[in-house]
Enzyme design. Structure first.
Site, PDB file in Angstrom:
ATOM      1  N   ASN A 207      30.112  32.258  42.068  1.00  0.00           N
ATOM      2  CA  ASN A 207      31.215  33.218  42.127  1.00  0.00           C
ATOM      3  C   ASN A 207      31.262  33.926  43.478  1.00  0.00           C
ATOM      4  O   ASN A 207      32.333  34.198  44.010  1.00  0.00           O
ATOM      5  CB  ASN A 207      31.102  34.237  40.992  1.00  0.00           C
ATOM      6  CG  ASN A 207      31.769  33.716  39.731  1.00  0.00           C
ATOM      7  OD1 ASN A 207      32.241  32.585  39.700  1.00  0.00           O
ATOM      8  ND2 ASN A 207      31.808  34.525  38.689  1.00  0.00           N
ATOM      9  N   CYS A 259      35.700  38.915  36.745  1.00  0.00           N
ATOM     10  CA  CYS A 259      34.503  38.183  37.174  1.00  0.00           C
ATOM     11  C   CYS A 259      34.116  38.487  38.619  1.00  0.00           C
ATOM     12  O   CYS A 259      33.088  39.113  38.865  1.00  0.00           O
ATOM     13  CB  CYS A 259      34.725  36.695  36.978  1.00  0.00           C
ATOM     14  SG  CYS A 259      35.193  36.319  35.278  1.00  0.00           S
TER      15      CYS A 259
HETATM   16  C1  UGA Z   1      36.367  32.944  38.203  1.00  0.00           C
HETATM   17  C2  UGA Z   1      35.808  31.576  38.669  1.00  0.00           C
HETATM   18  O1  UGA Z   1      36.834  30.831  39.317  1.00  0.00           O
HETATM   19  C3  UGA Z   1      35.264  30.780  37.472  1.00  0.00           C
HETATM   20  O2  UGA Z   1      34.665  29.582  37.934  1.00  0.00           O
HETATM   21  C4  UGA Z   1      34.202  31.623  36.759  1.00  0.00           C
HETATM   22  O3  UGA Z   1      33.663  30.944  35.631  1.00  0.00           O
HETATM   23  C5  UGA Z   1      34.839  32.921  36.293  1.00  0.00           C
HETATM   24  O4  UGA Z   1      35.335  33.627  37.456  1.00  0.00           O
HETATM   25  C6  UGA Z   1      33.779  33.728  35.580  1.00  0.00           C
HETATM   26  O5  UGA Z   1      32.819  34.160  36.212  1.00  0.00           O
HETATM   27  O6  UGA Z   1      33.840  33.851  34.343  1.00  0.00           O
HETATM   28  P1  UGA Z   1      38.702  33.774  37.163  1.00  0.00           P
HETATM   29  O7  UGA Z   1      38.216  35.154  37.485  1.00  0.00           O
HETATM   30  O8  UGA Z   1      39.241  33.498  35.818  1.00  0.00           O
HETATM   31  O9  UGA Z   1      37.496  32.707  37.387  1.00  0.00           O
HETATM   32  O10 UGA Z   1      39.882  33.441  38.179  1.00  0.00           O
HETATM   33  P2  UGA Z   1      40.099  32.632  39.530  1.00  0.00           P
HETATM   34  O11 UGA Z   1      41.129  31.610  39.291  1.00  0.00           O
HETATM   35  O12 UGA Z   1      38.821  32.204  40.128  1.00  0.00           O
HETATM   36  O13 UGA Z   1      40.777  33.741  40.462  1.00  0.00           O
HETATM   37  C7  UGA Z   1      40.110  34.942  40.815  1.00  0.00           C
HETATM   38  C8  UGA Z   1      40.946  35.723  41.775  1.00  0.00           C
HETATM   39  O14 UGA Z   1      40.944  35.138  43.071  1.00  0.00           O
HETATM   40  C9  UGA Z   1      42.424  35.881  41.403  1.00  0.00           C
HETATM   41  O15 UGA Z   1      42.811  37.213  41.631  1.00  0.00           O
HETATM   42  C10 UGA Z   1      43.145  34.929  42.347  1.00  0.00           C
HETATM   43  O16 UGA Z   1      44.466  35.323  42.606  1.00  0.00           O
HETATM   44  C11 UGA Z   1      42.269  35.047  43.577  1.00  0.00           C
HETATM   45  N1  UGA Z   1      42.348  33.885  44.473  1.00  0.00           N
HETATM   46  C12 UGA Z   1      41.917  32.656  44.052  1.00  0.00           C
HETATM   47  C13 UGA Z   1      42.809  34.031  45.776  1.00  0.00           C
HETATM   48  O17 UGA Z   1      43.206  35.139  46.204  1.00  0.00           O
HETATM   49  N2  UGA Z   1      42.845  32.950  46.592  1.00  0.00           N
HETATM   50  C14 UGA Z   1      42.409  31.727  46.191  1.00  0.00           C
HETATM   51  O18 UGA Z   1      42.459  30.765  47.016  1.00  0.00           O
HETATM   52  C15 UGA Z   1      41.947  31.571  44.885  1.00  0.00           C
END
Ligand code: UGA
Length: 433
Positions: A207, A259
């Protein structure tokens, strides 16, 4: 195998339905009676895609209960998936987690296996072993199997994980995990057998690394704006190197959710506890926090006063397709707007309940059921998450519904070419006027 899953939050219910699908007999337990009643009726508690379908398929075979004795006495394999919130200092609050251990000590009737799927700080597994084995006449073997589920693709992630990490100290625990997750091995999904400490570290390292990529690209986005670059093109060129990879290089207003923000805080606390420099973790957190002010400043630099302006805020949840607004950048951004006298017309149908809970008395904010109603007669729009519905908007939509077609896109949803004809500001890319 007979397995009790404890905690029917988002991780717990996904585990329960998938284990049942893999042919195990699942008892699903939560102390919240209302939740259990809804699950018994086959109602998924979140809009997580495919969860409702899977619950329809296997839910009847799962025994849902809020009675600890019924849940914990019949079985001797327990999957713990309760929440482990983070305090302000970053130290984790494991009170729910330890309440579960106490219940297991009280009701277990045999030597047992505990599988930790809640996110817990490194070294928790060994403390749990000590805790259980010094308080019970039975022997407890404790495995750490971190989850890597992403909200809005959780079911697919659990069915097709990139890897399964199994942290266990004894051979019998590893054998048990092999049987429970036999389906993965059949499909050649990598299974990593390691120590509990390594498994705990793998979860936090994963993470932290992903969020570090986001902060990395966001700091480059700021640089791009200063020197006339385009962060999307930079990220594309960088991400084609397979050693770097293209995922998690999307610039924007930063990461949110339950997360990354809390796991990074816990990790920073854990580095300090262990007298290890945590500069990279701190930088990740600081850059992420600064993206919010950076976005607000961008708006203020173009719109000199927000007083009595009406702003269409598209997206409240921390990302499109999610329901959660806790730790979402939308909350401080909306606060900054309303503090400066603006009225907010917010749209995010999935996140309405979560928003009301997080911000029960938010004056000057009105939630709308329809996207174009939210935009109607607003002075400008800001886009705060990457919902599919927003991705399909065209310049004409903004022209038709806003007073003036001015858009601040905090997620770089559109190629610049597609937004010609409106005033369009995004992150780390040239502005369009
Ligand atoms: C995250 C991880 O991706 C999972 O692998 C992990 O299991 C999970 O945390 C956890 O620890 O339970 P999640 O928080 O559901 O998952 O969401 P993500 O899709 O990873 O996005 C997190 C944040 O990053 C969002 O606000 C998204 O908009 C942002 N983000 C994501 C960006 O700003 N840029 C990116 O390129 C990708």
């Amino acid at each position: 195998m007979n397995i009790t899953v404890i905690g029917m939050g988002y991780i717990g219910i996904v585990n329960a339905v998938v284990l049942q699908l893999y042919g195990h007999n699942v008892i699903a337990y939560d102390i919240n009676k209302d939740k259990i009643e809804l699950l018994k009726q086959g109602i998924a508690l979140t809009d997580e895609p495919k969860l409702q379908d899977l619950l329809g398929e296997v839910g009847k075979s799962i025994r849902f209960t809020s009675n600890a004795y019924d849940a914990l006495t019949p079985n001797s394999i327990y999957v713990i998936a309760v929440d482990t919130p983070t305090s302000k200092s970053g130290s984790p609050d494991l009170s729910h987690f330890y309440n579960v251990l106490d219940e297991i000590i009280k009701y277990a009737k045999d030597d047992s296996y505990i599988i930790i799927r809640s996110t817990v700080p490194p070294l928790t597994n060994s403390k749990v072993r000590e805790y259980l084995n010094s308080r019970s006449e039975y022997k407890f073997s404790v495995l750490t199997i971190p989850e890597f589920l992403t909200q809005s693709t959780a079911i697919m992630d659990e069915l097709n994980p990139s890897r399964v990490v199994i942290g266990a100290v004894d051979k019998s625990a590893r054998e048990l995990a092999k049987k429970i997750y036999a389906d993965y091995a059949k499909r050649n999904i990598p299974i990593v057998y390691t120590t509990p400490e390594n498994a705990e570290l793998i979860k936090y390292a994963s993470n932290n690394f992903l969020s570090m990529k986001i902060s990395f690209i966001n700091s480059f986005a700021q640089l791009c704006e200063k020197v006339g670059g385009n962060i999307d093109e930079v990220a594309y060129g960088v991400g084609l190197d397979p050693r770097i990879g293209k995922e998690f290089l999307k610039a924007g207003i930063g990461y949110g959710g339950l997360c990354f923000p809390s796991d990074n805080k816990t990790l920073s606390w854990f580095f300090k506890e262990n007298d290890t420099p945590d500069d990279l973790v701190e930088a990740t957190i600081n850059i992420n926090d600064s993206q919010i002010q950076y976005f607000v400043d961008k708006v203020l630099s173009k719109v000199k006063s927000l007083n009595n302006l009406h702003i269409a805020v598209l997206g409240l949840a921390f990302k499109g397709g999610a329901e959660e607004v806790r730790n979402s950048p939308s909350i401080p951004i909306i606060k900054a707007f309303t503090d400066k006298g603006a009225f907010v017309h917010a749209y995010d149908p999935l996140a309405i309940d979560s928003f009301h809970q997080a911000m029960p008395r938010m004056a000057r904010v009105r939630l709308f059921d329809y996207l174009f109603d939210a935009m109607k007669d607003c002075d400008f729009a800001v886009i705060l998450n990457d919902s599919e519905e927003f991705q399909n908007l065209t310049p004409q939509d903004f022209k038709n519904h806003l007073k003036k077609p001015i858009v601040f896109d905090g997620r770089n949803l559109y190629p610049l070419d597609a937004m010609k004809g409106i005033e369009y500001y995004s992150i780390g890319r040239p502005q369009l006027k």
